[in-house]
Scaffold this active site. Structure first.
Site, PDB file in Angstrom:
ATOM      1  N   ALA A  66       1.150  -1.240   0.333  1.00 53.82           N
ATOM      2  CA  ALA A  66       0.320  -0.398   0.171  1.00 53.82           C
ATOM      3  C   ALA A  66       0.585   1.009  -0.307  1.00 53.82           C
ATOM      4  O   ALA A  66       1.915   1.661   0.379  1.00 53.82           O
ATOM      5  CB  ALA A  66      -1.140  -0.205   0.973  1.00 53.82           C
ATOM      6  N   GLY A 112      -0.505  -5.778   0.751  1.00 51.87           N
ATOM      7  CA  GLY A 112      -1.634  -5.427   0.596  1.00 51.87           C
ATOM      8  C   GLY A 112      -1.401  -6.168  -1.245  1.00 51.87           C
ATOM      9  O   GLY A 112      -2.410  -5.947  -2.168  1.00 51.87           O
ATOM     10  N   GLU A 115      -1.569  -9.645  -0.610  1.00 50.33           N
ATOM     11  CA  GLU A 115      -3.582  -9.592  -0.515  1.00 50.33           C
ATOM     12  C   GLU A 115      -4.190  -9.122  -1.126  1.00 50.33           C
ATOM     13  O   GLU A 115      -4.991  -9.927  -1.565  1.00 50.33           O
ATOM     14  CB  GLU A 115      -4.137  -8.435   1.323  1.00 50.33           C
ATOM     15  N   GLU A 135       3.411  -6.104   7.189  1.00 50.70           N
ATOM     16  CA  GLU A 135       2.755  -5.317   8.027  1.00 50.70           C
ATOM     17  C   GLU A 135       3.010  -4.935   9.796  1.00 50.70           C
ATOM     18  O   GLU A 135       3.583  -3.914  10.120  1.00 50.70           O
ATOM     19  CB  GLU A 135       2.107  -5.368   7.884  1.00 50.70           C
TER      20      GLU A 135
END
Length: 255
Positions: A66, A112, A115, A135
């Site tokens: 992200a 992300g 994911e 993360e």
């Protein structure tokens, strides 16, 4: 809709969606998530599209994570809304799309990015791929479904190891643990994805849509019920009639 951060190409019944932010290793920002959401809405509604392939531009990165700059000053409410909005708009949408999505993981798939790959139905990776959920090194946890999808793919123990350690693994290791379906040299990744997408596109789109919904419930109490009901419903649909007739006539079905 015109897009700034993604590119869509169509080849026969296959839509190829490329995240095109090479200057940031294709990191996900709010605009890119919005554009991807719109793109997959269009793909879902496109009767001529039967399979989608999702990849990143360049040879280094699928999605490197992200865009941290966008949320570094968020409070807890804003952060919760970021995670919920992203899951609803994109990650859950892809997982529940009415046609298969293949992730062509061409390099880094971190945070992300991993994911996003996990929300796809199938993952092919390149031999230079690096996958991980870093993360916890930021004092956070995955917020786009990582803590839920990873255990289903690799088991709880391995998921804990990857999430707690924040380690990156290779494409080969991802295949070993069930996170990637196959691994190919980078130059062969897209041709192999196209080969698989073409094979899928020849099968019944109605049956595949039902199969996606049933498989997505496979870890719930409703899974068997969904399979039974879908199996019965397909007997009233045109694809079953054509498929059975083609089998009896010893020809390839035309769906």
């Amino acid at each position: 809709m015109s897009f700034q951060n993604i590119i869509i190409n169509k080849e026969a019944a296959i839509s190829i969606v490329t995240i095109n932010r090479p200057e940031s290793l294709n990191a996900l920002n709010a605009q890119t998530i919005e554009e991807l959401s719109q793109a997959f809405s269009e793909i879902e509604a496109d009767e001529n599209c039967r399979v989608a392939i999702l990849t990143g531009s360049g040879e280094k990165s699928f999605v490197a994570g992200a865009d941290i700059k966008e949320f570094q000053d968020f409070n807890s409410g804003e952060a919760e809304n970021l995670a919920k909005t992203g899951q609803d708009k994109l990650f859950n949408k892809i997982e529940n799309l009415n046609k298969p999505v293949i992730a062509a993981v061409n390099g880094f798939a971190l945070g992300g990015g991993l994911e996003l790959a996990m929300s796809c139905h199938i993952r092919y990776a390149s031999d230079n791929a690096k996958l991980g959920l870093p993360e916890v090194t930021l004092g956070l946890i995955p917020g786009y479904g990582g803590t839920q999808r990873l255990p289903k793919l690799v088991g709880k123990g391995l998921a804990n190891e990857l999430i707690f350690s924040a380690k990156m693994i290779s494409g080969e290791r991802a295949k070993e643990i069930g996170l990637a379906n196959e691994v190919f040299p980078l130059e062969e990744l897209m041709p192999e994805c196209m080969k698989l997408a073409t094979q899928i596109s020849r099968n019944s789109p109605l049956a595949i849509t039902k199969a996606i919904a049933a498989v997505n419930l496979s870890d719930t109490e409703k899974g068997f019920e969904k399979e039974i009901k879908s199996f019965g419903e397909l007997f009233e649909m045109k694809d079953k009639q054509e498929g059975v007739l083609a089998f009896l006539e010893k020809r390839k079905p035309q769906f």
